[in-house]
Design an enzyme around this catalytic site. Structure first.
Site, mmCIF file in Angstrom:
data_model
loop_
_atom_site.group_PDB
_atom_site.id
_atom_site.type_symbol
_atom_site.label_atom_id
_atom_site.label_comp_id
_atom_site.label_asym_id
_atom_site.label_seq_id
_atom_site.Cartn_x
_atom_site.Cartn_y
_atom_site.Cartn_z
ATOM 1 N N HIS A 66 17.328 22.518 -3.599
ATOM 2 C CA HIS A 66 17.270 23.272 -2.339
ATOM 3 C C HIS A 66 16.414 24.528 -2.457
ATOM 4 O O HIS A 66 16.009 25.103 -1.441
ATOM 5 C CB HIS A 66 18.680 23.606 -1.829
ATOM 6 C CG HIS A 66 19.379 24.703 -2.540
ATOM 7 N ND1 HIS A 66 20.335 24.492 -3.507
ATOM 8 C CD2 HIS A 66 19.287 26.045 -2.399
ATOM 9 C CE1 HIS A 66 20.796 25.659 -3.930
ATOM 10 N NE2 HIS A 66 20.175 26.619 -3.270
ATOM 11 N N ASP A 114 21.424 17.751 -6.026
ATOM 12 C CA ASP A 114 20.674 19.007 -5.883
ATOM 13 C C ASP A 114 20.011 19.379 -7.212
ATOM 14 O O ASP A 114 20.470 20.263 -7.937
ATOM 15 C CB ASP A 114 21.638 20.115 -5.429
ATOM 16 C CG ASP A 114 20.924 21.389 -5.024
ATOM 17 O OD1 ASP A 114 19.699 21.344 -4.811
ATOM 18 O OD2 ASP A 114 21.597 22.431 -4.921
ATOM 19 N N SER A 208 21.067 30.412 -7.436
ATOM 20 C CA SER A 208 20.803 28.973 -7.335
ATOM 21 C C SER A 208 19.788 28.517 -8.370
ATOM 22 O O SER A 208 18.765 29.161 -8.583
ATOM 23 C CB SER A 208 20.264 28.635 -5.947
ATOM 24 O OG SER A 208 21.244 28.804 -4.964
#
Length: 264
Positions: A66, A114, A208
């Protein structure tokens, strides 16, 4: 994308919100986490944000899909060997990423699969400040209760206190049932449930893509969590994707052979 997750009450760890947020952690000894990568991601000419990542081979960095899943032209620059990301440290290596591979079954809904592998060209120069970290094989698992470490740059509190140096926090692998109950579309095979039950320590937003390090191996990738909760967090389970990672690394190597069909 953001609206979609807000409507489903799930919160993506938004990479444009800062260089990372390690809550309840501490500054690490400079360059003691030589596998850490800082990803600066530019979407078009105006918007830039950052994510974490980690070196698994001189020519490859793992991160969260992402982070690069944006509309328009996306440019990624990887910085290795950094401690203070705002300084021009002699140890730093900045590499513009020309090619990356997102998992073919990656989905924005629930951030399934992801994971992204970025190809570095030129390859990283391995030294005391820049080194790769091992990943587990397909059959390796990390047990519930295991204490693992996550590092990142940036926010150090929910009030957005910032720092430019690498910080780290210790988090525990939790029961799968916790995330199944609290996190929409949680998948046991491909995800890890991680966090601090006291809710005093956490990762968030721009962390992230950073690694969950357990027993000196990267077992997880920071992926997502709930909007207003520090606990629990969802990590991509690296062992589940190990065969896919190995196949992409093989292809990366073929691309470097002069005259091969994959080179260019």
């Amino acid at each position: 994308m953001l609206l979609l997750f807000l409507l489903t009450n799930a919160f993506v760890l938004l990479p444009w919100a800062g260089a990372g947020r390690i809550i309840g952690g501490w500054e690490v000894k400079p360059h003691s986490r030589p596998y850490m990568a800082y990803l600066k991601i530019q979407n078009g000419s105006k918007i830039s944000y950052s994510c974490g990542g980690f070196l698994i081979r001189p020519d490859a960095v793992l991160s969260a899909a992402h982070c690069v899943d944006k509309e328009g032209t996306v440019r990624v620059t990887v910085t290795l060997g950094a401690h203070n990301i705002t300084s021009q440290e002699p140890s730093q290596q900045k590499i513009r990423v020309g090619h990356w591979v997102v998992h073919p079954k990656y989905s924005r809904v629930g951030l399934k699969n992801d994971i992204v592998l970025l190809k570095l060209k030129p390859k990283a120069r391995i030294n005391k400040n820049v080194q790769s970290i091992p990943i587990p094989n397909e059959k390796e698992s990390v047990r519930e209760g295991a204490e693992c470490r996550v590092a990142g740059w940036g926010w150090t509190s929910v009030t957005e206190t910032t720092t430019d140096v690498l910080r780290e926090v210790v988090l525990k692998v939790q029961k799968e049932e916790i995330c199944q109950q609290l996190i929409d579309k949680y998948q046991r095979q491909s995800m890890l449930c991680v966090g601090d039950k006291s809710r005093k320590k956490a990762t968030s937003k721009g962390d992230s893509g950073g690694p969950l390090v357990c027993n000196k191996k990267a077992h997880g990738i920071v992926s997502r969590g709930y909007k207003k909760r520090l606990f629990p967090k969802v990590f991509t389970r690296i062992s589940y994707f190990e065969p896919w990672i190995r196949e992409q690394l093989r292809r990366f190597a073929l691309q470097d052979i002069p005259g091969s069909p994959s080179s260019g």
